[in-house]
Scaffold this motif. Structure first.
Motif, PDB file in Angstrom:
ATOM      1  N   PRO A   1       0.833  -1.220   0.000  1.00 18.63           N
ATOM      2  CA  PRO A   1       0.000   0.000   0.000  1.00 18.63           C
ATOM      3  C   PRO A   1       0.859   1.258   0.000  1.00 18.63           C
ATOM      4  CG  PRO A   1      -0.891  -1.615   1.532  1.00 18.63           C
ATOM      5  CD  PRO A   1       0.418  -2.164   1.051  1.00 18.63           C
ATOM      6  N   GLY A   2       0.535   2.193  -0.904  1.00 15.55           N
ATOM      7  CA  GLY A   2       1.288   3.426  -1.039  1.00 15.55           C
ATOM      8  C   GLY A   2       2.430   3.353  -2.029  1.00 15.55           C
ATOM      9  N   ASP A   3       2.734   2.146  -2.548  1.00 13.29           N
ATOM     10  CA  ASP A   3       3.847   1.991  -3.485  1.00 13.29           C
ATOM     11  C   ASP A   3       3.471   2.458  -4.888  1.00 13.29           C
ATOM     12  OD1 ASP A   3       5.405   0.998  -1.535  1.00 13.29           O
ATOM     13  OD2 ASP A   3       5.616  -1.031  -2.355  1.00 13.29           O
TER      14      ASP A   3
ATOM     15  N   LEU B   1      -0.583   4.269  -8.210  1.00 15.39           N
ATOM     16  CA  LEU B   1      -0.287   4.116  -6.780  1.00 15.39           C
ATOM     17  C   LEU B   1      -1.322   3.187  -6.156  1.00 15.39           C
ATOM     18  CD1 LEU B   1       0.469   7.822  -5.839  1.00 15.39           C
ATOM     19  CD2 LEU B   1       2.100   5.961  -5.696  1.00 15.39           C
ATOM     20  N   LEU B   2      -0.862   2.180  -5.405  1.00 17.43           N
ATOM     21  CA  LEU B   2      -1.779   1.252  -4.755  1.00 17.43           C
ATOM     22  C   LEU B   2      -2.401   1.920  -3.537  1.00 17.43           C
ATOM     23  CD1 LEU B   2      -2.945  -1.634  -4.565  1.00 17.43           C
ATOM     24  CD2 LEU B   2      -0.983  -2.212  -3.104  1.00 17.43           C
ATOM     25  N   VAL B   3      -3.739   1.985  -3.484  1.00 17.03           N
ATOM     26  CA  VAL B   3      -4.431   2.586  -2.344  1.00 17.03           C
ATOM     27  C   VAL B   3      -5.186   1.563  -1.515  1.00 17.03           C
ATOM     28  CG1 VAL B   3      -4.653   4.832  -3.461  1.00 17.03           C
ATOM     29  CG2 VAL B   3      -6.473   3.144  -3.748  1.00 17.03           C
TER      30      VAL B   3
ATOM     31  N   SER C   1     -10.058   2.496   6.296  1.00 19.67           N
ATOM     32  CA  SER C   1      -9.710   2.358   4.877  1.00 19.67           C
ATOM     33  C   SER C   1      -8.866   3.536   4.423  1.00 19.67           C
ATOM     34  CB  SER C   1     -10.989   2.289   4.025  1.00 19.67           C
ATOM     35  OG  SER C   1     -10.664   2.298   2.651  1.00 19.67           O
ATOM     36  N   ASN C   2      -7.954   3.264   3.506  1.00 19.93           N
ATOM     37  CA  ASN C   2      -7.142   4.325   2.906  1.00 19.93           C
ATOM     38  C   ASN C   2      -7.766   4.869   1.628  1.00 19.93           C
ATOM     39  OD1 ASN C   2      -5.013   4.188   4.821  1.00 19.93           O
ATOM     40  ND2 ASN C   2      -4.290   2.314   3.827  1.00 19.93           N
ATOM     41  N   HIS C   3      -8.894   4.321   1.234  1.00 19.73           N
ATOM     42  CA  HIS C   3      -9.541   4.772   0.005  1.00 19.73           C
ATOM     43  C   HIS C   3      -9.952   6.241   0.153  1.00 19.73           C
ATOM     44  CE1 HIS C   3     -12.250   4.965  -3.409  1.00 19.73           C
ATOM     45  NE2 HIS C   3     -11.799   3.782  -3.804  1.00 19.73           N
TER      46      HIS C   3
END
Length: 803
Positions: A331-333, A373-375, A538-540
């Motif tokens: 996540p975040g990459d 970016l992966l969220v 969630s990071n969405h």
């Protein structure tokens, strides 16, 4: 007066309310005591951690934090450091780069956070933005980095920053020359007041001459080298007459020393060299500080990824990735190359690629573009389908912007001002010599007159006052959160007639918000609590919009005993007392029903349900920067033509343009990175400023006359721009233009003062009245007068302007 003009006039009246954290003005629309959410979050942390002394140590206003990034951050750079620590016996030295350290209060805060860990020692160099940690092998460095970044700073592995910046070298030269000037002046004063024979006179004469010779040897190369580089590019900037003046004045002084047995004008020459070096140091220091505020942009060399090798995920440079390589993306990459998604579906953000603010779900087997970016909250596996050399990330990051413009250009003056000044100096010297020779017929007096003209016409006052003016303006801009990275920007700003804005992250904050926060009022207190416990997990970006709205209402109680489950690409699910609560798209929350389709058709992109029964429906929208409409209207009143240029769909761009008051004919959407660059090329790049924040803006930023960005979370963009700003609104752009205009006016007046002074001094030379002691008085006096005018003309007479 129109409605818009009345609104601008109303909002332009200064309010006394300043942010409780950074002390900058609070934008209209904020209902609390902070200018942005970032300042509010950091201030809360400071109070919670009992670090209130930070505000006592900080002198004057701080800088705004802006919007803190949500979701996980890329921490791959920490892996080699942690491995090195674990393998060490007894401890290790770790060097880190820090972004955002502005003052001693920042140093104290970070040192205090570090002191709460057991063992170790910390040294911070705020000038270099560098922290040296001497820590034991069991030190929790990842937790320490998380804590530091929670206060608004940014941390990364130490880069190859120069340990001895150019400004330090200039300061050393200036210090030596100032010492030489002091000694030379003492020896010369003795001669001026009557010492004219004997061994003491010989010593005074020799000391004065040696001081001048050493000053020229130490100081002149700085200006000779710069002048020669300008000549090679066909540019005659002010360093040329400075270098020529030093050289010719020294030749005249040497003639006086060796042929006539005197030491005429050597003290004035020494002072001139020292002041010019001091001016160059002032000019260099602020630019270096602004550049060092950012983490170093290591480009592709600093881009890492995890390649799956057997049962391990090895950290490797992205440049080594080949087609077919399996990669693990956390996540975040950032996805370095175009790839195929393996396993389950996942959500990715594409705002850096095409300006789309809303994440998109990619199903298993789908293509994931380079730069996404992966969220999602869980790591995913992908398989590379191209090499790094073929990727979009490579094409956007491989080239650095290398300008060939005159970095010594001065605001408000012709580019080749140095050439005109050289002609004037030579003409004044020859004319003075001819006039004296015709009147007196004395060769020695003629040479003295020529030497005097060369010395007194050196641009001393101009050479110290103008760098000081740049220092004052850039310091004022820094206090307002604007950081200039290239000195020639002030000269180019006078030519700007068009400003092109990216949409996502530039005109908007890059974050989503609830279109109507009042929809939360229809929920009970317990329902809002459950909704927050779903959204906060969630990071969405859509979930973050709901969580932020509830936090702004003071309803942010997180129950750590609850366990929510994220269904990739659909939403979140939480079971409480046998009831199943869901937050996500309508078909997930309510099932495949007619009501779900109707809610989706009405623009509700998030639905909150209990056992598939509707509890609440919400629409999200892009969050526009505070006071953006007023700031853009101000720029238009100043004669600037405004455009929106985005990779997002034109329909969304038109919605933003309508809210901001930008004409639809100047709105352009669906533009890829190469399309943006072509647009700038086709629309007068020589008079265009580009403001953008993403990878997809890189080429357009390089094409425009000048460029800026509000993006400092990743250094890719800011390191390629002429300036960057960190305040929450767009006010820094208007402030930059107004300060540049005022700077240009001051520089032109400084030049006028120099012309009047030189005309008077040359007249004295031509009349044969100039004497070394008189030159020693006139040159410093003119410098002091010009400096005084510069400081008075640029002082801030009242609190910083805001809309």
């Amino acid at each position: 007066m129109s409605v818009d003009e009345l609104a601008i006039l109303k909002n332009s009246r200064r309010r006394d309310a300043n942010c409780a954290h950074c002390a900058q003005p609070i934008p209209e629309g904020r209902r609390d005591e902070y200018c942005c959410r970032g300042c509010k979050a950091v201030a809360s942390l400071i109070r919670a951690a009992s670090l209130d002394r930070y505000y006592d140590l900080r002198r004057g206003p701080g800088v705004p934090i802006g919007e803190l990034p949500s979701g996980p951050r890329d921490r791959k750079w920490l892996a080699p450091i942690k491995e090195k620590l674990e393998a060490s016996e007894g401890g290790e030295r770790v060097a880190l780069d820090l972004q955002g350290v502005h003052c001693s209060a920042c140093v104290w805060l970070i040192e205090t956070v570090f002191s709460r860990y057991e063992g170790g020692h910390l040294e911070i160099n705020p000038t270099l933005g560098r922290a040296e940690l001497f820590i034991p092998s069991d030190f929790e460095i990842d937790r320490f980095v998380d804590e530091v970044e929670a206060f608004g700073y940014r941390v990364s592995a130490a880069s190859d920053k120069a340990e001895s910046p150019e400004s330090d070298k200039l300061l050393l030269r200036a210090g030596i020359c100032l010492a030489l000037a002091g000694n030379g002046m003492m020896a010369s004063v003795a001669i001026y007041v009557g010492l004219d024979e004997g061994i003491v006179y010989q010593w005074a004469r020799e000391i004065a001459f040696v001081c001048a010779m050493l000053a020229v040897i130490i100081g002149a190369p700085v200006f000779v080298r710069s002048a020669w580089q300008g000549i090679r590019r066909g540019i005659l900037h002010l360093d040329l007459p400075i270098a020529l003046g030093m050289g010719l004045a020294f030749v005249g002084s040497a003639w006086s020393y060796f042929v006539e047995g005197g030491a005429n004008y050597v003290d004035t020459l020494t002072v001139f060299v020292a002041l010019m070096l001091l001016g160059r140091w002032l000019q260099t220091r602020v630019l270096e500080r602004n550049k060092r505020q950012l983490l170093a942009d290591q480009g592709l060399d600093g881009l890492l990824t995890r390649r799956i090798e057997g049962d391990r995920a090895e950290l490797v440079p992205a440049t080594s990735v080949e087609p077919g390589d399996p990669l693990l993306i956390s996540p975040g990459d950032l996805v370095p190359v175009e790839s195929t998604l393996i396993g389950s579906s996942a959500s990715f953000s594409f705002d850096w690629i095409d300006g789309e603010s809303r994440p998109r779900t990619i199903e298993a087997g789908g293509k994931v573009p380079s730069g996404a970016l992966l969220v999602s909250n869980e790591a995913v596996r992908i398989e590379a389908t191209e090499s790094i050399e073929s990727s979009m990330v490579f094409s956007l990051l491989s080239g650095k912007r290398e300008r060939e413009e005159n970095e010594r250009a001065l605001a408000g003056l012709p580019q080749n001002i140095g050439g005109y000044y050289v002609i004037f100096v030579l003409f004044a010297s020859v004319a003075s010599a001819l006039i004296v020779h015709l009147i007196h017929g004395d060769l020695i007096l003629t040479l003295e007159s020529a030497t005097a003209a060369l010395v007194v016409t050196c641009p001393c006052a101009f050479g110290i006052a103008v760098p000081l003016a740049y220092e004052v303006v850039q310091t004022q801009l820094r206090r307002a959160g604007v950081f200039v990275r290239r000195p020639s920007l002030f000269d180019r700003l006078g030519n700007v007639e068009k400003i092109v804005f990216d949409k996502t992250g530039t005109l908007t904050t890059g974050l989503l918000e609830l279109a109507d926060p009042a929809t939360l009022d229809s929920l009970s207190e317990s329902e809002r609590s459950i909704l927050y416990n779903l959204a906060a997990r969630s990071n969405h970006p859509k979930s973050r919009a709901i969580a932020t709205a509830l936090e702004d209402r003071g309803e942010s109680g997180l129950d750590t005993s609850l366990r929510a489950r994220e269904i990739q690409g659909k939403g979140l699910e939480l079971e409480i007392d046998g009831a199943v609560y869901r937050l996500g798209e309508a078909s997930f929350a309510l099932g495949e029903s007619r009501g779900a389709r109707e809610l989706a058709d009405d623009g509700n992109d998030l639905v909150f349900s209990r056992d598939q029964s509707l509890v609440g429906a919400f629409a999200t929208a892009e969050s526009i920067r505070p006071e953006a409409r007023e700031e853009l209207k101000r720029l238009e009143r100043d004669g600037k033509e405004l455009f929106i240029l985005s990779g997002d769909h034109r329909a969304r761009c038109l919605d933003i343009a309508e809210e901001l008051g930008i004409d639809a004919s100047r709105v352009f959407g669906d533009h890829k990175p190469e399309d943006k660059a072509r647009f700038i090329e086709a629309h007068d790049p020589e008079i265009t400023m580009m403001i953008g924040d993403g990878l997809n803006d890189a080429r357009a930023l390089q094409t425009a006359l000048c460029s800026g960005t509000p993006s400092i979370d990743r250094p890719f963009t800011a390191s390629r721009c002429d300036f960057y700003f960190i305040s929450p609104g767009l006010e820094p752009i208007g402030r930059l233009f107004s300060r540049a205009k005022r700077l240009a006016k001051t520089v032109r007046t400084d030049l006028a003062i120099a012309i009047v002074y030189n005309a008077f001094a040359v007249s004295l030379c031509a009349a044969g009245l100039m004497r070394p002691w008189l030159a020693a008085i006139l040159m410093p006096s003119s410098s002091i007068g010009t400096i005084a005018y510069t400081l008075i003309s640029l002082r801030e007479r009242r609190s910083p302007w805001r809309s």
